[in-house]
Write a protein that holds these residues in place. Structure first.
Motif, mmCIF file in Angstrom:
data_model
loop_
_atom_site.group_PDB
_atom_site.id
_atom_site.type_symbol
_atom_site.label_atom_id
_atom_site.label_comp_id
_atom_site.label_asym_id
_atom_site.label_seq_id
_atom_site.Cartn_x
_atom_site.Cartn_y
_atom_site.Cartn_z
ATOM 1 N N GLU A 161 0.839 -1.194 0.000
ATOM 2 C CA GLU A 161 0.000 0.000 0.000
ATOM 3 C C GLU A 161 0.875 1.246 0.000
ATOM 4 O O GLU A 161 1.998 1.252 0.495
ATOM 5 C CB GLU A 161 -0.903 0.012 1.237
ATOM 6 N N GLY A 162 0.339 2.315 -0.541
ATOM 7 C CA GLY A 162 1.061 3.574 -0.551
ATOM 8 C C GLY A 162 1.768 3.816 -1.872
ATOM 9 O O GLY A 162 1.795 2.964 -2.759
ATOM 10 N N LYS A 163 2.328 4.993 -1.989
ATOM 11 C CA LYS A 163 3.000 5.406 -3.221
ATOM 12 C C LYS A 163 4.509 5.315 -3.062
ATOM 13 O O LYS A 163 5.060 5.650 -2.021
ATOM 14 C CB LYS A 163 2.619 6.846 -3.577
ATOM 15 N N LEU A 164 5.159 4.860 -4.122
ATOM 16 C CA LEU A 164 6.613 4.832 -4.150
ATOM 17 C C LEU A 164 7.125 6.179 -4.662
ATOM 18 O O LEU A 164 6.661 6.676 -5.685
ATOM 19 C CB LEU A 164 7.100 3.706 -5.066
ATOM 20 N N MET A 165 8.060 6.743 -3.945
ATOM 21 C CA MET A 165 8.590 8.054 -4.303
ATOM 22 C C MET A 165 9.129 8.086 -5.730
ATOM 23 O O MET A 165 9.037 9.105 -6.418
ATOM 24 C CB MET A 165 9.686 8.419 -3.300
ATOM 25 N N TRP A 166 9.701 6.952 -6.205
ATOM 26 C CA TRP A 166 10.349 6.923 -7.516
ATOM 27 C C TRP A 166 9.440 6.397 -8.627
ATOM 28 O O TRP A 166 9.918 5.986 -9.678
ATOM 29 C CB TRP A 166 11.612 6.071 -7.445
ATOM 30 N N ASP A 167 8.141 6.424 -8.435
ATOM 31 C CA ASP A 167 7.194 5.954 -9.449
ATOM 32 C C ASP A 167 6.848 7.114 -10.377
ATOM 33 O O ASP A 167 6.247 8.112 -9.947
ATOM 34 C CB ASP A 167 5.936 5.420 -8.750
ATOM 35 N N ILE A 168 7.215 7.004 -11.643
ATOM 36 C CA ILE A 168 6.945 8.072 -12.611
ATOM 37 C C ILE A 168 5.460 8.412 -12.655
ATOM 38 O O ILE A 168 5.084 9.567 -12.896
ATOM 39 C CB ILE A 168 7.448 7.673 -14.016
ATOM 40 N N SER A 169 4.614 7.435 -12.406
ATOM 41 C CA SER A 169 3.165 7.687 -12.439
ATOM 42 C C SER A 169 2.746 8.776 -11.469
ATOM 43 O O SER A 169 1.715 9.422 -11.649
ATOM 44 C CB SER A 169 2.405 6.398 -12.131
ATOM 45 N N HIS A 170 3.536 8.994 -10.420
ATOM 46 C CA HIS A 170 3.196 9.983 -9.396
ATOM 47 C C HIS A 170 4.124 11.194 -9.443
ATOM 48 O O HIS A 170 4.375 11.836 -8.418
ATOM 49 C CB HIS A 170 3.225 9.332 -8.012
ATOM 50 N N THR A 171 4.602 11.513 -10.623
ATOM 51 C CA THR A 171 5.509 12.651 -10.791
ATOM 52 C C THR A 171 4.941 13.932 -10.196
ATOM 53 O O THR A 171 5.656 14.707 -9.550
ATOM 54 C CB THR A 171 5.807 12.864 -12.288
ATOM 55 N N LEU A 172 3.660 14.189 -10.390
ATOM 56 C CA LEU A 172 3.074 15.455 -9.960
ATOM 57 C C LEU A 172 3.053 15.611 -8.444
ATOM 58 O O LEU A 172 2.952 16.740 -7.941
ATOM 59 C CB LEU A 172 1.663 15.609 -10.533
ATOM 60 N N ASP A 173 3.158 14.518 -7.694
ATOM 61 C CA ASP A 173 3.224 14.637 -6.239
ATOM 62 C C ASP A 173 4.427 15.470 -5.799
ATOM 63 O O ASP A 173 4.417 16.083 -4.726
ATOM 64 C CB ASP A 173 3.308 13.256 -5.592
ATOM 65 N N LEU A 174 5.471 15.481 -6.618
ATOM 66 C CA LEU A 174 6.698 16.185 -6.247
ATOM 67 C C LEU A 174 6.549 17.696 -6.329
ATOM 68 O O LEU A 174 7.440 18.432 -5.888
ATOM 69 C CB LEU A 174 7.855 15.713 -7.124
ATOM 70 N N ALA A 175 5.422 18.176 -6.852
ATOM 71 C CA ALA A 175 5.165 19.619 -6.822
ATOM 72 C C ALA A 175 5.139 20.122 -5.387
ATOM 73 O O ALA A 175 5.442 21.304 -5.128
ATOM 74 C CB ALA A 175 3.851 19.936 -7.527
ATOM 75 N N ALA A 176 4.832 19.232 -4.441
ATOM 76 C CA ALA A 176 4.763 19.624 -3.032
ATOM 77 C C ALA A 176 6.113 20.009 -2.456
ATOM 78 O O ALA A 176 6.182 20.718 -1.449
ATOM 79 C CB ALA A 176 4.154 18.482 -2.208
#
Length: 348
Positions: A161-176
């Motif tokens: 469960e949860g998001k992996l920091m290095w998952d390209i699919s969640h690139t936009l999370d890094l806007a934070a």
């Protein structure tokens, strides 16, 4: 958006524990696996890793996870290795050595809490980054990625469960955390995030999705020292995610872009991949953006984590300059350019 600072993987990377003595490691292997030999400590960021040499000279890799590691993550990794052993035995990955009770791992009781121990076969080879680069090597490494992807295609394991920091699919999370990027570089990574956001409908429409390695880089690929164009090992399955197949290619290509002859090496890599597994048109169209996204992630994460853990800044920033150079080169990386490099790129 999810704040990457809440990521479980960061917690496990920051955990501390009492080191296992060599005597205790050797005794644990004897008790759990029935093997007698000598242990030698190896460098490792997230766990304790040892080279265990049986008395007859046979080498193994012993891993003792840190106490903050999510057990589900190790079950997920073990499942992938077991699946590859059964479904794609020609893919050169480590094999799990079963315990005396036939289990893939054993949980040790320690003062810091439970720690999972695993023993794996040793792959004898030289890490790619230590070998002379060539287009033939890139071709063969590209084909190895395709064969690994085909081997994992039917793996039905569930990622933790949860998001992996290095998952390209969640690139936009890094806007934070993008404010941690220095002003002279922030515009470059902001432009990539904006392009990624505009492309979300096309990314969501990608058809082929499966478990991918997600960290196919020259530190995780072993080559034959006597023939450094021949892949003899693929290691480190700790960043696997369920994602578009093309993301694995984007990760791999991101490590080619900082070289002077990046176009020739990328062309050879893609030809090698194409020889085993073709790209679809939609994947080819998005590959340049996804490669840029991975490089932008590397820059953002490095500068954010360097500010968060200044005592470890030198290690965290070790690949920063390479990622920045690669991102600058991606201005010339387009779908049309890839098509010119490999004319049959999207053909079956």
């Amino acid at each position: 958006m999810t704040d990457p600072s809440a990521d479980k993987k960061t917690d496990s990377m920051s955990a501390t524990w009492e080191p296992t003595s060599l005597d205790d490691a050797q005794q644990a292997v004897a008790t759990v696996y029935g093997l007698v030999g000598a242990a030698k400590r190896l460098s490792s960021e997230r766990d304790e890793t040892f080279l265990f040499t049986r008395t007859d000279g046979t080498p193994f890799i012993l891993k003792i996870a840190n106490p903050a590691e999510d057990p589900a993550a190790l079950v997920f990794q073990d499942g992938a290795l077991l699946h590859l052993e059964a479904a794609a035995p020609a893919v050169p990955v480590p094999r799990l050595v079963p315990t005396l009770e036939g289990k893939p791992s054993e949980t040790l009781s320690t003062a810091e809490g439970p720690r999972i121990m695993r023993l794996l076969t040793f792959l004898d080879g030289e890490l790619q980054y230590r070998t002379p680069a060539s287009e033939t090597q890139s071709h063969n490494v590209g084909r190895a990625l395709a064969e690994l992807g085909l081997g994992l295609e039917g793996y039905a394991g569930r990622a933790p469960e949860g998001k992996l920091m290095w998952d390209i699919s969640h690139t936009l999370d890094l806007a934070a955390v993008i404010d941690h990027v220095a002003p002279e570089r922030r515009g470059k990574v902001e432009a990539v995030l904006a392009e990624f956001e505009r492309s979300l409908p096309a990314i969501a429409a990608l058809r082929r999705r499966q478990i991918i390695h997600n960290d196919f880089n020259p530190h995780n690929i072993l080559l034959d020292p006597a023939e450094p164009t021949r892949v003899v090992g693929i290691i480190d399955f700790g960043d696997m995610v369920h994602a578009p197949v093309v993301n694995d290619l984007a990760v791999a290509l991101s490590y080619h872009l900082a070289t002077d002859n990046w176009a020739a090496r990328i062309g050879a890599f893609l030809e090698g991949h194409q020889s085993a597994r073709a790209l679809e048109e939609a994947e080819m169209a998005l590959l340049p953006l996804l490669t840029r996204a991975r490089l932008a992630m590397s820059i953002i994460i490095a500068e954010w984590r360097s500010a968060r853990f200044p005592e470890n800044s030198a290690y965290i920033m070790r690949n920063h300059a390479t990622a920045l150079r690669g991102l600058q080169n991606t201005a010339e990386l387009t779908a049309a350019g890839l098509k010119r490099l490999v004319p049959n790129l999207s053909e079956g």
